[in-house]
Scaffold this active site. Structure first.
Site, PDB file in Angstrom:
ATOM      1  N   ASP A  87      -2.880  12.054  -1.982  1.00  8.21           N
ATOM      2  CA  ASP A  87      -3.021  13.345  -1.915  1.00  8.21           C
ATOM      3  C   ASP A  87      -3.246  13.888  -3.313  1.00  8.21           C
ATOM      4  O   ASP A  87      -2.355  13.749  -4.220  1.00  8.21           O
ATOM      5  CB  ASP A  87      -1.706  14.172  -1.380  1.00  8.21           C
ATOM      6  CG  ASP A  87      -1.813  15.294  -1.048  1.00  8.21           C
ATOM      7  OD1 ASP A  87      -2.443  15.906  -1.513  1.00  8.21           O
ATOM      8  OD2 ASP A  87      -0.916  15.888  -0.420  1.00  8.21           O
TER       9      ASP A  87
ATOM     10  N   LYS B 190      -3.314  22.533  -6.113  1.00  8.22           N
ATOM     11  CA  LYS B 190      -2.885  23.658  -6.930  1.00  8.22           C
ATOM     12  C   LYS B 190      -2.037  23.200  -8.316  1.00  8.22           C
ATOM     13  O   LYS B 190      -1.333  22.090  -8.119  1.00  8.22           O
ATOM     14  CB  LYS B 190      -1.827  24.208  -5.946  1.00  8.22           C
ATOM     15  CG  LYS B 190      -2.476  24.955  -4.579  1.00  8.22           C
ATOM     16  CD  LYS B 190      -1.415  25.759  -3.782  1.00  8.22           C
ATOM     17  CE  LYS B 190      -2.280  26.212  -2.770  1.00  8.22           C
ATOM     18  NZ  LYS B 190      -1.448  27.107  -1.677  1.00  8.22           N
TER      19      LYS B 190
ATOM     20  N   THR C 218     -11.609   2.421   3.791  1.00  8.91           N
ATOM     21  CA  THR C 218     -10.613   3.421   4.653  1.00  8.91           C
ATOM     22  C   THR C 218     -11.348   4.357   5.400  1.00  8.91           C
ATOM     23  O   THR C 218     -12.468   4.449   5.393  1.00  8.91           O
ATOM     24  CB  THR C 218      -9.623   4.032   3.618  1.00  8.91           C
ATOM     25  OG1 THR C 218     -10.463   5.018   3.075  1.00  8.91           O
ATOM     26  CG2 THR C 218      -8.902   3.238   2.591  1.00  8.91           C
TER      27      THR C 218
ATOM     28  N   GLU D 226       0.909  -1.106  -0.003  1.00  8.05           N
ATOM     29  CA  GLU D 226       0.099   0.088  -0.016  1.00  8.05           C
ATOM     30  C   GLU D 226       0.950   1.331  -0.083  1.00  8.05           C
ATOM     31  O   GLU D 226       1.767   1.572   0.906  1.00  8.05           O
ATOM     32  CB  GLU D 226      -1.051  -0.218   1.292  1.00  8.05           C
ATOM     33  CG  GLU D 226      -2.044   1.196   1.146  1.00  8.05           C
ATOM     34  CD  GLU D 226      -2.924   1.085   2.205  1.00  8.05           C
ATOM     35  OE1 GLU D 226      -3.553   2.228   2.512  1.00  8.05           O
ATOM     36  OE2 GLU D 226      -3.319   0.078   2.748  1.00  8.05           O
TER      37      GLU D 226
ATOM     38  N   PHE E  48     -11.066   7.607   5.096  1.00  3.67           N
ATOM     39  CA  PHE E  48     -11.452   8.351   4.256  1.00  3.67           C
ATOM     40  C   PHE E  48     -12.737   8.145   3.619  1.00  3.67           C
ATOM     41  O   PHE E  48     -13.792   8.859   3.514  1.00  3.67           O
ATOM     42  CB  PHE E  48     -10.591   8.789   3.182  1.00  3.67           C
ATOM     43  CG  PHE E  48      -9.388   9.978   3.668  1.00  3.67           C
ATOM     44  CD1 PHE E  48      -9.878  11.176   4.123  1.00  3.67           C
ATOM     45  CD2 PHE E  48      -8.376   9.512   3.242  1.00  3.67           C
ATOM     46  CE1 PHE E  48      -8.947  12.147   4.314  1.00  3.67           C
ATOM     47  CE2 PHE E  48      -7.175  10.609   3.361  1.00  3.67           C
ATOM     48  CZ  PHE E  48      -7.542  11.807   4.215  1.00  3.67           C
ATOM     49  N   GLU E  49     -12.834   6.917   3.406  1.00  4.35           N
ATOM     50  CA  GLU E  49     -14.017   6.250   2.770  1.00  4.35           C
ATOM     51  C   GLU E  49     -15.342   6.432   3.439  1.00  4.35           C
ATOM     52  O   GLU E  49     -16.369   6.525   3.135  1.00  4.35           O
ATOM     53  CB  GLU E  49     -13.569   4.855   2.295  1.00  4.35           C
ATOM     54  CG  GLU E  49     -14.490   4.072   1.000  1.00  4.35           C
ATOM     55  CD  GLU E  49     -13.952   2.832   0.505  1.00  4.35           C
ATOM     56  OE1 GLU E  49     -14.858   2.386  -0.040  1.00  4.35           O
ATOM     57  OE2 GLU E  49     -12.798   2.615   0.723  1.00  4.35           O
TER      58      GLU E  49
ATOM     59  N   GLU F 164       4.954   4.978   3.661  1.00  3.13           N
ATOM     60  CA  GLU F 164       4.570   6.532   4.153  1.00  3.13           C
ATOM     61  C   GLU F 164       5.452   7.237   4.234  1.00  3.13           C
ATOM     62  O   GLU F 164       6.593   7.037   4.849  1.00  3.13           O
ATOM     63  CB  GLU F 164       3.626   6.245   5.511  1.00  3.13           C
ATOM     64  CG  GLU F 164       3.119   7.579   6.023  1.00  3.13           C
ATOM     65  CD  GLU F 164       2.137   8.269   4.818  1.00  3.13           C
ATOM     66  OE1 GLU F 164       2.454   9.458   4.838  1.00  3.13           O
ATOM     67  OE2 GLU F 164       1.268   7.823   4.527  1.00  3.13           O
TER      68      GLU F 164
END
Length: 181
Positions: free
Chosen positions: A83, A87, A159, A7, A161-162, A32
């Protein structure tokens, strides 16, 4: 010898921990870059205990990926809610870009699966272009470049976030691309 899953970008999530616990016969590696997030996941692993089949690495994945994983060694690759670097001047930092996806593909065994998820519509467009444009990968999810539901809901591990995005009624985009033989 055991199948290897990686991952990319763990965040503070427990997704990989849950996978490792559910599949003790497989090996898992998480990468990470952010030190604080890495430390949080490390503490979660220590609290949970018993995850002998899981290793996490604090590193910039774009710098170490090729050195860590031999060609055709990966059974599955997850890139979950990377991420989006919204921008314009930062978008070159997005991990799902043509060059890095080509490198990932060389480390995937024939038939291995790359799964990506995003909620970001702008990044979605880039992911469609990059994964769909990779000669080494083929869409494993059907005729559309992505799905709005997991491919295999019964074996799906959401996850953090999910869960958060679903609770707010936001769409999640799921990508499943298989390494060609």
């Amino acid at each position: 010898e055991a199948p290897l899953t990686v991952e990319i970008g763990l965040g503070k999530d427990t997704h990989l921990l849950e996978l490792a616990a559910a599949h003790p016969d497989r090996c898992f590696v998480g990468l990470e870059y952010a030190r604080k997030k890495f430390d949080k996941v490390l503490r979660k692993i220590a609290r949970r205990g018993g995850l002998e089949n899981l290793r996490i690495i604090h590193a910039d994945v774009t710098r170490v990926f090729d050195a860590i994983f031999p060609p055709q060694s990966l059974e599955r690759v997850y890139v979950l809610f990377p991420d989006p670097w919204p921008k314009k001047r930062h978008q070159r930092r997005r991990v799902l870009n043509p060059e890095f996806v080509a490198r990932i593909a060389t480390r995937m065994a024939p038939g291995a699966l790359l799964e990506a998820r995003t909620d970001n519509v702008e990044y979605l467009e880039q992911i469609v272009e990059v994964l769909g444009g990779s000669p080494a990968l083929e869409n494993a999810a059907g005729p559309d470049p992505y799905r709005l539901e997991p491919l295999d809901p019964e074996h799906h591990f959401p996850t953090l976030f999910e869960r958060k995005f679903r609770a707010r009624g936001l769409p999640i985009h799921y990508f499943y691309y298989r390494r060609r033989d």
